[in-house]
Design a protein around this motif. Structure first.
Motif, PDB file in Angstrom:
ATOM      1  N   THR A 158      -3.798   0.714   4.514  1.00 58.26           N
ATOM      2  CA  THR A 158      -3.811  -0.158   5.693  1.00 58.26           C
ATOM      3  C   THR A 158      -3.525   0.662   6.962  1.00 58.26           C
ATOM      4  OG1 THR A 158      -3.174  -1.939   4.208  1.00 58.26           O
ATOM      5  CG2 THR A 158      -3.000  -2.417   6.530  1.00 58.26           C
ATOM      6  N   LEU A 159      -3.700   0.016   8.107  1.00 57.32           N
ATOM      7  CA  LEU A 159      -3.827   0.708   9.391  1.00 57.32           C
ATOM      8  C   LEU A 159      -2.819   1.825   9.664  1.00 57.32           C
ATOM      9  CD1 LEU A 159      -5.604   0.731  11.912  1.00 57.32           C
ATOM     10  CD2 LEU A 159      -3.963  -0.820  12.968  1.00 57.32           C
ATOM     11  N   SER A 160      -1.515   1.520   9.617  1.00 56.02           N
ATOM     12  CA  SER A 160      -0.534   2.543   9.982  1.00 56.02           C
ATOM     13  C   SER A 160      -0.674   3.767   9.085  1.00 56.02           C
ATOM     14  CB  SER A 160       0.896   2.005   9.857  1.00 56.02           C
ATOM     15  OG  SER A 160       1.057   0.904  10.695  1.00 56.02           O
ATOM     16  N   CYS A 161      -0.832   3.537   7.801  1.00 59.92           N
ATOM     17  CA  CYS A 161      -0.961   4.658   6.859  1.00 59.92           C
ATOM     18  C   CYS A 161      -2.272   5.399   7.078  1.00 59.92           C
ATOM     19  CB  CYS A 161      -0.823   4.166   5.422  1.00 59.92           C
ATOM     20  SG  CYS A 161       0.879   3.695   5.015  1.00 59.92           S
TER      21      CYS A 161
ATOM     22  N   MET B  55       2.351   6.388   3.132  1.00 59.09           N
ATOM     23  CA  MET B  55       3.216   6.256   1.960  1.00 59.09           C
ATOM     24  C   MET B  55       2.404   6.019   0.683  1.00 59.09           C
ATOM     25  SD  MET B  55       3.227   2.881   0.785  1.00 59.09           S
ATOM     26  CE  MET B  55       4.828   2.622   0.061  1.00 59.09           C
TER      27      MET B  55
ATOM     28  N   CYS C 165      -1.323   3.529   0.047  1.00 57.61           N
ATOM     29  CA  CYS C 165      -1.567   2.474   1.050  1.00 57.61           C
ATOM     30  C   CYS C 165      -2.747   2.867   1.925  1.00 57.61           C
ATOM     31  CB  CYS C 165      -0.323   2.253   1.903  1.00 57.61           C
ATOM     32  SG  CYS C 165      -0.641   1.060   3.217  1.00 57.61           S
TER      33      CYS C 165
ATOM     34  N   CYS D 169      -1.166  -2.882   2.717  1.00 56.89           N
ATOM     35  CA  CYS D 169       0.170  -2.613   3.280  1.00 56.89           C
ATOM     36  C   CYS D 169       1.303  -2.969   2.316  1.00 56.89           C
ATOM     37  CB  CYS D 169       0.335  -3.395   4.567  1.00 56.89           C
ATOM     38  SG  CYS D 169       1.948  -3.132   5.322  1.00 56.89           S
ATOM     39  N   GLN D 170       2.199  -2.007   2.132  1.00 55.70           N
ATOM     40  CA  GLN D 170       3.325  -2.178   1.202  1.00 55.70           C
ATOM     41  C   GLN D 170       4.606  -2.532   1.956  1.00 55.70           C
ATOM     42  OE1 GLN D 170       2.996  -1.061  -2.603  1.00 55.70           O
ATOM     43  NE2 GLN D 170       1.260  -2.141  -1.736  1.00 55.70           N
ATOM     44  N   GLY D 171       4.455  -2.827   3.246  1.00 55.61           N
ATOM     45  CA  GLY D 171       5.631  -3.217   4.041  1.00 55.61           C
ATOM     46  C   GLY D 171       6.517  -2.043   4.397  1.00 55.61           C
ATOM     47  N   ALA D 172       5.977  -0.845   4.330  1.00 57.13           N
ATOM     48  CA  ALA D 172       6.764   0.345   4.671  1.00 57.13           C
ATOM     49  C   ALA D 172       6.061   1.108   5.795  1.00 57.13           C
ATOM     50  CB  ALA D 172       6.925   1.234   3.444  1.00 57.13           C
ATOM     51  N   CYS D 173       5.465   0.358   6.728  1.00 56.11           N
ATOM     52  CA  CYS D 173       4.620   0.965   7.765  1.00 56.11           C
ATOM     53  C   CYS D 173       5.399   1.966   8.611  1.00 56.11           C
ATOM     54  CB  CYS D 173       4.033  -0.111   8.673  1.00 56.11           C
ATOM     55  SG  CYS D 173       3.569  -1.603   7.809  1.00 56.11           S
TER      56      CYS D 173
END
Ligand code: FES
Length: 158
Positions: free
Chosen positions: A86-89, A134, A84, A125-129
């Motif tokens: 995206t931002l959080s990752c 991840m 992933c 994003c894989q929805g596991a932020c």
């Protein structure tokens, strides 16, 4: 028609899913997904096969398949690492994981190791932020990763 054809099991799955929709057009997504489940990727032959089944032109199938990043348009390794980006990752360490993969397996996004074992893809994003950073490894999520944890996961695949 090209060389690709569904296994009998996937042909049956295709027919079962098709019954749920009023129009065969709706089978583009599930049809390509079944192709990918069977082959690991969506080859030009498979696109022709799906086009034939749905009464579409191959270019329509190609446009559809290339729009969705979840479809692999090249053969992939036995182990598909989807990292992933995206931002959080990103904030929580995805760049370090990417560097580790490059340093140990020698592959960057979109590449496969020479032995055909690992493919790396960068995904949104894989929805596991909450578990960032991840990866999904052959669709199985591994969350709260560190370089050490990723090292263990990769070693277990070797
Ligand atoms: S940002 Fe990585 S799972 Fe959402």
């Amino acid at each position: 028609m090209g060389k690709f054809t569904f296994t009998q099991e996937n042909e049956e799955k295709f027919q079962t899913i098709a019954k749920k929709y009023p129009k065969i057009d709706s089978m583009m997504l599930p049809g390509l997904w079944l192709v990918q489940e069977q082959e690991g990727w969506v080859s030009p032959d498979a696109m022709i096969f799906i086009a034939d089944k749905l009464g579409k032109s191959p270019i329509e199938v190609y446009e559809f398949a290339t729009f969705y990043t979840m479809f692999n348009l090249k053969p992939i390794g036995t182990y598909h690492i989807e990292l992933c980006k995206t931002l959080s990752c990103m904030i929580m360490g995805a760049p370090e994981l990417k560097k580790f993969i490059k340093d140990t397996l020698g592959i960057g996004p979109g590449e496969t190791t020479a032995d055909g074992k690992f493919t790396l893809s960068e995904v949104e994003c894989q929805g596991a932020c909450g578990g960032a950073p991840m990866i999904a490894l052959n669709h199985q999520y591994h969350e709260n990763l560190t370089v050490d944890k990723l090292k263990t996961i990769i070693e277990e695949c070797k």
